[in-house]
Design an enzyme around this catalytic site. Structure first.
Site, PDB file in Angstrom:
ATOM      1  N   GLU A 266      35.685  22.159  52.631  1.00 31.08           N
ATOM      2  CA  GLU A 266      36.948  22.659  53.180  1.00 31.08           C
ATOM      3  C   GLU A 266      37.727  21.588  53.935  1.00 31.08           C
ATOM      4  O   GLU A 266      38.938  21.490  53.814  1.00 31.08           O
ATOM      5  CB  GLU A 266      36.597  23.758  54.198  1.00 31.08           C
ATOM      6  CG  GLU A 266      37.232  25.078  53.976  1.00 31.08           C
ATOM      7  CD  GLU A 266      36.815  26.083  55.030  1.00 31.08           C
ATOM      8  OE1 GLU A 266      37.649  26.929  55.325  1.00 31.08           O
ATOM      9  OE2 GLU A 266      35.689  26.050  55.581  1.00 31.08           O
TER      10      GLU A 266
ATOM     11  N   CYS B 289      51.489  33.804  54.577  1.00 29.71           N
ATOM     12  CA  CYS B 289      52.842  34.091  55.069  1.00 29.71           C
ATOM     13  C   CYS B 289      52.819  34.774  56.430  1.00 29.71           C
ATOM     14  O   CYS B 289      51.906  35.535  56.740  1.00 29.71           O
ATOM     15  CB  CYS B 289      53.545  35.020  54.102  1.00 29.71           C
ATOM     16  SG  CYS B 289      53.667  34.380  52.452  1.00 29.71           S
TER      17      CYS B 289
ATOM     18  N   LYS C  85      31.855  24.517  54.427  1.00 32.90           N
ATOM     19  CA  LYS C  85      32.523  23.883  55.572  1.00 32.90           C
ATOM     20  C   LYS C  85      32.843  22.425  55.231  1.00 32.90           C
ATOM     21  O   LYS C  85      33.902  21.931  55.535  1.00 32.90           O
ATOM     22  CB  LYS C  85      31.596  23.984  56.785  1.00 32.90           C
ATOM     23  CG  LYS C  85      32.257  24.040  58.098  1.00 32.90           C
ATOM     24  CD  LYS C  85      32.422  25.440  58.645  1.00 32.90           C
ATOM     25  CE  LYS C  85      33.263  26.319  57.766  1.00 32.90           C
ATOM     26  NZ  LYS C  85      33.143  27.716  58.062  1.00 32.90           N
TER      27      LYS C  85
ATOM     28  N   ARG D 162      48.081  29.758  60.210  1.00 33.99           N
ATOM     29  CA  ARG D 162      47.751  30.633  59.089  1.00 33.99           C
ATOM     30  C   ARG D 162      47.916  29.925  57.746  1.00 33.99           C
ATOM     31  O   ARG D 162      47.398  30.402  56.735  1.00 33.99           O
ATOM     32  CB  ARG D 162      48.663  31.864  59.113  1.00 33.99           C
ATOM     33  CG  ARG D 162      48.464  32.723  60.342  1.00 33.99           C
ATOM     34  CD  ARG D 162      49.522  33.797  60.396  1.00 33.99           C
ATOM     35  NE  ARG D 162      49.466  34.637  59.222  1.00 33.99           N
ATOM     36  CZ  ARG D 162      48.751  35.744  59.117  1.00 33.99           C
ATOM     37  NH1 ARG D 162      48.037  36.155  60.136  1.00 33.99           N
ATOM     38  NH2 ARG D 162      48.746  36.456  58.013  1.00 33.99           N
TER      39      ARG D 162
ATOM     40  N   ASN E 234      55.936  39.618  53.377  1.00 37.00           N
ATOM     41  CA  ASN E 234      54.558  39.187  53.110  1.00 37.00           C
ATOM     42  C   ASN E 234      53.992  40.115  52.047  1.00 37.00           C
ATOM     43  O   ASN E 234      54.270  41.318  52.077  1.00 37.00           O
ATOM     44  CB  ASN E 234      53.675  39.319  54.357  1.00 37.00           C
ATOM     45  CG  ASN E 234      54.023  38.308  55.422  1.00 37.00           C
ATOM     46  OD1 ASN E 234      54.836  37.426  55.210  1.00 37.00           O
ATOM     47  ND2 ASN E 234      53.390  38.445  56.577  1.00 37.00           N
ATOM     48  N   GLY E 235      53.152  39.589  51.180  1.00 35.24           N
ATOM     49  CA  GLY E 235      52.573  40.436  50.129  1.00 35.24           C
ATOM     50  C   GLY E 235      53.166  40.066  48.786  1.00 35.24           C
ATOM     51  O   GLY E 235      53.795  39.006  48.639  1.00 35.24           O
TER      52      GLY E 235
ATOM     53  N   TRP F 191      53.964  31.019  52.166  1.00 36.69           N
ATOM     54  CA  TRP F 191      52.895  30.399  51.379  1.00 36.69           C
ATOM     55  C   TRP F 191      53.247  30.693  49.930  1.00 36.69           C
ATOM     56  O   TRP F 191      53.267  31.851  49.522  1.00 36.69           O
ATOM     57  CB  TRP F 191      51.554  31.030  51.772  1.00 36.69           C
ATOM     58  CG  TRP F 191      50.400  30.679  50.911  1.00 36.69           C
ATOM     59  CD1 TRP F 191      50.051  31.234  49.719  1.00 36.69           C
ATOM     60  CD2 TRP F 191      49.393  29.699  51.188  1.00 36.69           C
ATOM     61  NE1 TRP F 191      48.901  30.656  49.240  1.00 36.69           N
ATOM     62  CE2 TRP F 191      48.480  29.709  50.121  1.00 36.69           C
ATOM     63  CE3 TRP F 191      49.190  28.807  52.246  1.00 36.69           C
ATOM     64  CZ2 TRP F 191      47.371  28.881  50.077  1.00 36.69           C
ATOM     65  CZ3 TRP F 191      48.080  27.989  52.189  1.00 36.69           C
ATOM     66  CH2 TRP F 191      47.181  28.021  51.118  1.00 36.69           C
TER      67      TRP F 191
ATOM     68  N   LYS G  99      44.560  30.345  56.910  1.00 34.51           N
ATOM     69  CA  LYS G  99      43.588  31.019  57.779  1.00 34.51           C
ATOM     70  C   LYS G  99      43.314  32.438  57.293  1.00 34.51           C
ATOM     71  O   LYS G  99      42.178  32.882  57.282  1.00 34.51           O
ATOM     72  CB  LYS G  99      44.106  31.021  59.217  1.00 34.51           C
ATOM     73  CG  LYS G  99      43.154  31.650  60.230  1.00 34.51           C
ATOM     74  CD  LYS G  99      41.902  30.808  60.381  1.00 34.51           C
ATOM     75  CE  LYS G  99      40.904  31.413  61.358  1.00 34.51           C
ATOM     76  NZ  LYS G  99      39.550  30.870  61.091  1.00 34.51           N
TER      77      LYS G  99
ATOM     78  N   GLU H 107      27.007  27.952  53.188  1.00 34.86           N
ATOM     79  CA  GLU H 107      28.005  27.852  54.258  1.00 34.86           C
ATOM     80  C   GLU H 107      28.218  26.388  54.657  1.00 34.86           C
ATOM     81  O   GLU H 107      29.353  25.966  54.903  1.00 34.86           O
ATOM     82  CB  GLU H 107      27.559  28.713  55.451  1.00 34.86           C
ATOM     83  CG  GLU H 107      28.327  28.516  56.747  1.00 34.86           C
ATOM     84  CD  GLU H 107      29.847  28.653  56.619  1.00 34.86           C
ATOM     85  OE1 GLU H 107      30.330  29.205  55.629  1.00 34.86           O
ATOM     86  OE2 GLU H 107      30.538  28.159  57.522  1.00 34.86           O
TER      87      GLU H 107
ATOM     88  N   HIS I 108      15.691  22.785  37.573  1.00 35.30           N
ATOM     89  CA  HIS I 108      16.173  23.445  36.348  1.00 35.30           C
ATOM     90  C   HIS I 108      17.533  22.900  35.911  1.00 35.30           C
ATOM     91  O   HIS I 108      18.233  23.536  35.136  1.00 35.30           O
ATOM     92  CB  HIS I 108      16.242  24.959  36.567  1.00 35.30           C
ATOM     93  CG  HIS I 108      14.898  25.559  36.841  1.00 35.30           C
ATOM     94  ND1 HIS I 108      13.925  25.674  35.880  1.00 35.30           N
ATOM     95  CD2 HIS I 108      14.350  26.030  37.981  1.00 35.30           C
ATOM     96  CE1 HIS I 108      12.835  26.208  36.408  1.00 35.30           C
ATOM     97  NE2 HIS I 108      13.066  26.437  37.699  1.00 35.30           N
TER      98      HIS I 108
HETATM   99  C1  AGP Z   1      35.979  29.793  56.437  1.00 37.83           C
HETATM  100  O1  AGP Z   1      35.747  28.530  56.960  1.00 37.83           O
HETATM  101  C2  AGP Z   1      37.042  29.862  55.452  1.00 37.83           C
HETATM  102  N1  AGP Z   1      38.273  29.335  55.955  1.00 37.83           N
HETATM  103  C3  AGP Z   1      37.192  31.103  54.596  1.00 37.83           C
HETATM  104  O2  AGP Z   1      36.200  31.044  53.621  1.00 37.83           O
HETATM  105  C4  AGP Z   1      37.136  32.481  55.285  1.00 37.83           C
HETATM  106  O3  AGP Z   1      35.859  32.707  55.800  1.00 37.83           O
HETATM  107  C5  AGP Z   1      37.528  33.570  54.273  1.00 37.83           C
HETATM  108  O4  AGP Z   1      38.832  33.322  53.813  1.00 37.83           O
HETATM  109  C6  AGP Z   1      37.425  34.966  54.833  1.00 37.83           C
HETATM  110  O5  AGP Z   1      38.280  35.170  55.910  1.00 37.83           O
HETATM  111  P1  AGP Z   1      38.100  36.416  56.860  1.00 37.83           P
HETATM  112  O6  AGP Z   1      36.805  36.267  57.577  1.00 37.83           O
HETATM  113  O7  AGP Z   1      39.291  36.354  57.776  1.00 37.83           O
HETATM  114  O8  AGP Z   1      38.116  37.636  55.993  1.00 37.83           O
END
Ligand code: AGP
Length: 607
Positions: free
Chosen positions: A488, A2, A485, A27, A98-99, A72, A602, A481, A504
């Site tokens: 995602e 949000c 990626k 966001r 927000n929240g 959101w 984001k 990681e 295993h």
């Molecule tokens: C990263 O590609 C992601 N979009 C996500 O995992 C992100 O790293 C995570 O939400 C943490 O965000 P931050 O670094 O803003 O705390």
């Protein structure tokens, strides 16, 4: 997630609010709306994109005071009715929030008993009714009365037709900024929405409220006593916050390409060649305090957690201090034991991730010391920590984190080097690592130059419904990681596994339809890794191997992607970069919007 914007001044508010909401699109959101106070209060809101809102906004919406929101969905689906702003029954009060209001269900029941008809499924709507029902004779008093009834987290902004010169805002756990212009004021939950208009900004503290009029702003607490929060100039380049593609390329792409420069910025002024160490003034810890650290515990979410695992290896290898990383989202729920001689490290690009913020607060409540590795200056996590390292990655707009992530890695390397050099790391090793760090920007450039070949490999991976990313020890968080990626933005099932654990269980899944991306650096584990690759190949599993020049893969049939050698301890950073390109090109070949992947935001500001 949000986003909040607001305006008070001499211009027509509606177009400014819509433009500012557009700057929060990255966001993640599913509906948007504005409330403008003119001769009366007018609310327009819509499920969908900001451009959908702009289309339905009546041309005659005029007024010089207003608030806006991108939602959101948390309580109730993304519909026009559930979009913010929310109003009371008479349409006198409008609120954006927000929240999460934790006691919304109880408040809804109470309001219903009082004869109030609630029209939405949201927690926020109750707040508008509470403000309207307050008997206080100022808007500030009404907002405080309403806040006294709610439990939870909020950044919120309220307008009232009876007080047409102002917006009252409040913060508890969700960021709120006030931007100071020339006889006009701006409100936002994210600097990105302000910088086009002003870089003179005040960050509200938790528990603080503000009255914002065209003439300025005053801050106060819930008991209406004044506080002294002032606006300061923030040192940012407004053009870096521009959205949309650059030269026809998605932001993720331009952010990947920026990494040699952002890594260079993260290192600037922090390496000491003479004493073969790093200097991180922001830690606010002297050598004696650094030597007293017995354990390092790193906390972050998503990719920040995975880079935290890479950081833990660095700390153990360079400083010989036991270290581990944990998902902040788990840590905060398990009543963790907080040790006085442990250094806690919170890592976050946005500085807003609620789980990481609440983990920091839990540590501090129990008397622990926590430092932050944070990109957004002045963000909630940066402010909550005892000290820290700013990443200097610059604004990161794409949802998939790339340049912030590599600067996080650099932050951990600097921390590990400084911790190591006040302990037993030799001058010779210190020099080796200083030189290794200095070489990184040019080496990242080299990896990026290999894009064409990586793009080819990505296309064949994108054809698979499911794939593995595997690595061992230093290579395992790299694999995690890489898988993160990939899933995602390509929406393919990508599972990370320890190379050593394949036999295993998961080996049962290997087949010609399930490719594996393997991380095989030239290190003490290369032979074991190559042996595991043979097991995959023997079962017909296609292989893409990210490795160093000279690593002998024998007779293996594998697509080979090479990265330059650096010092072994620093290998994970360069091994990570081709995985970004792999994910990017796989997503592009599948026709996805790489900057705004489905279901993702984001900044994850709700629990
Ligand atoms: C990263 O590609 C992601 N979009 C996500 O995992 C992100 O790293 C995570 O939400 C943490 O965000 P931050 O670094 O803003 O705390």
């Amino acid at each position: 997630m949000c986003g909040i914007v607001g305006y008070v001044g001499g211009q027509n508010a509606a177009p400014l609010l819509v433009e500012a909401l557009g700057r929060l699109e990255h966001r993640g959101y599913d509906s948007a709306g504005v409330a403008v106070v003119g001769s009366q209060l007018k609310v327009t809101k819509r499920a969908g994109r900001v451009r959908d809102l702009a289309e339905v906004l009546p041309k005659r919406t005029s007024g010089r005071v207003g608030i806006g929101h991108t939602r959101w969905a948390t309580h109730g689906p993304a519909t026009d009715v559930n979009a913010h702003p929310h109003t009371d029954a008479s349409g006198t009060v409008a609120v954006v929030h927000n929240g999460i209001i934790d006691n919304a269900a109880a408040l809804r029941a109470r309001l219903t008993d009082q004869g109030v008809e609630l029209v939405s499924d949201t927690d926020t709507e109750v707040f508008a009714h509470l403000v309207a029902l307050s008997g206080a004779d100022t808007l500030e008093g009404k907002v405080v009365d309403a806040l006294d009834a709610v439990e939870g987290t909020y950044g919120l902004a309220v307008v009232h037709a009876g007080f047409p010169d102002r917006v009252v805002v409040a913060r508890n756990g969700s960021p709120l900024l006030v931007g100071v212009g020339e006889k006009e004021m701006f409100i936002a939950s994210d600097l990105a929405a302000l910088v086009r208009h002003t870089t003179t900004v005040a960050h509200l503290a938790d528990g603080e409220l503000a009255t914002v009029t065209a003439a300025g702003f005053t801050t106060f607490r819930r008991d209406l006593t004044r506080t002294q929060t002032t606006a300061r100039e923030v040192d940012v380049d407004p053009s870096a916050y521009e959205h949309g593609q650059i030269d026809g390329r998605p932001r993720m792409y331009t952010e990947m390409l920026e990494q040699p420069a952002s890594v260079e910025r993260a290192l600037r002024g922090r390496l000491d060649e003479r004493f073969a160490t790093a200097h991180l003034g922001g830690l606010e810890m002297d050598a004696r305090e650094l030597r007293a650290v017995r354990r390092v515990k790193i906390l972050g979410c998503g990719s920040a957690y995975y880079v935290g695992q890479m950081g833990a290896s660095l700390v153990e290898e360079l400083a010989r201090v036991p270290a581990d990383a944990e998902a902040a989202s788990e840590f905060r729920y398990r009543d963790p034991v907080i040790e006085p001689d442990t250094l806690y490290v919170a890592v976050s690009q946005s500085g807003e991730t609620i789980d990481t913020l609440l983990a920091v607060e839990e540590i501090k409540r129990k008397g622990g010391r926590v430092i932050g590795l944070v990109n957004v200056v002045g963000s909630a996590i940066a402010r909550a920590c005892d000290g820290g390292i700013y990443l200097h990655a610059g604004p990161e707009i794409a949802v998939a984190s790339t340049k912030a992530l590599t600067t996080m890695y650099v932050g951990f390397a600097l921390l590990a080097l400084q911790l190591g050099r006040v302990r037993d790391l030799s001058v010779a090793d210190g020099r080796r690592l200083v030189a290794g760090l200095q070489a990184l920007p040019a080496q990242i450039e080299q990896v990026l130059d290999g894009e064409e070949r990586i793009a080819e490999a990505a296309k064949s991976l994108a054809a698979a419904e499911s794939l593995f990313f595997v690595g061992r020890v230093r290579g395992y968080p790299v694999a995690r990681e890489g898988a993160q990626k990939f899933k995602e933005i390509s929406y393919r099932h990508a599972e990370a596994y320890q190379m050593s654990e394949l036999k295993h269980g998961p080996l049962a899944l290997i087949s010609p339809d399930v490719p594996t991306v393997a991380i095989v650096p030239d290190d003490e584990l290369t032979d074991r890794n190559v042996a595991a690759l043979h097991e995959i190949a023997a079962r017909g599993g296609p292989l893409v191997v990210v490795t160093h020049p000279g690593v002998d893969l024998g007779e293996l049939r594998a697509e080979r992607i090479e990265v330059p050698r650096n010092e072994r301890e620093l290998d994970p950073l360069l091994l990570t970069v081709p995985l970004q390109l792999l994910a990017y090109h796989a997503a592009l070949s599948l026709g996805h919007d790489v900057d705004k992947p489905r279901n993702l935001a984001k900044s994850v500001t709700v629990e």
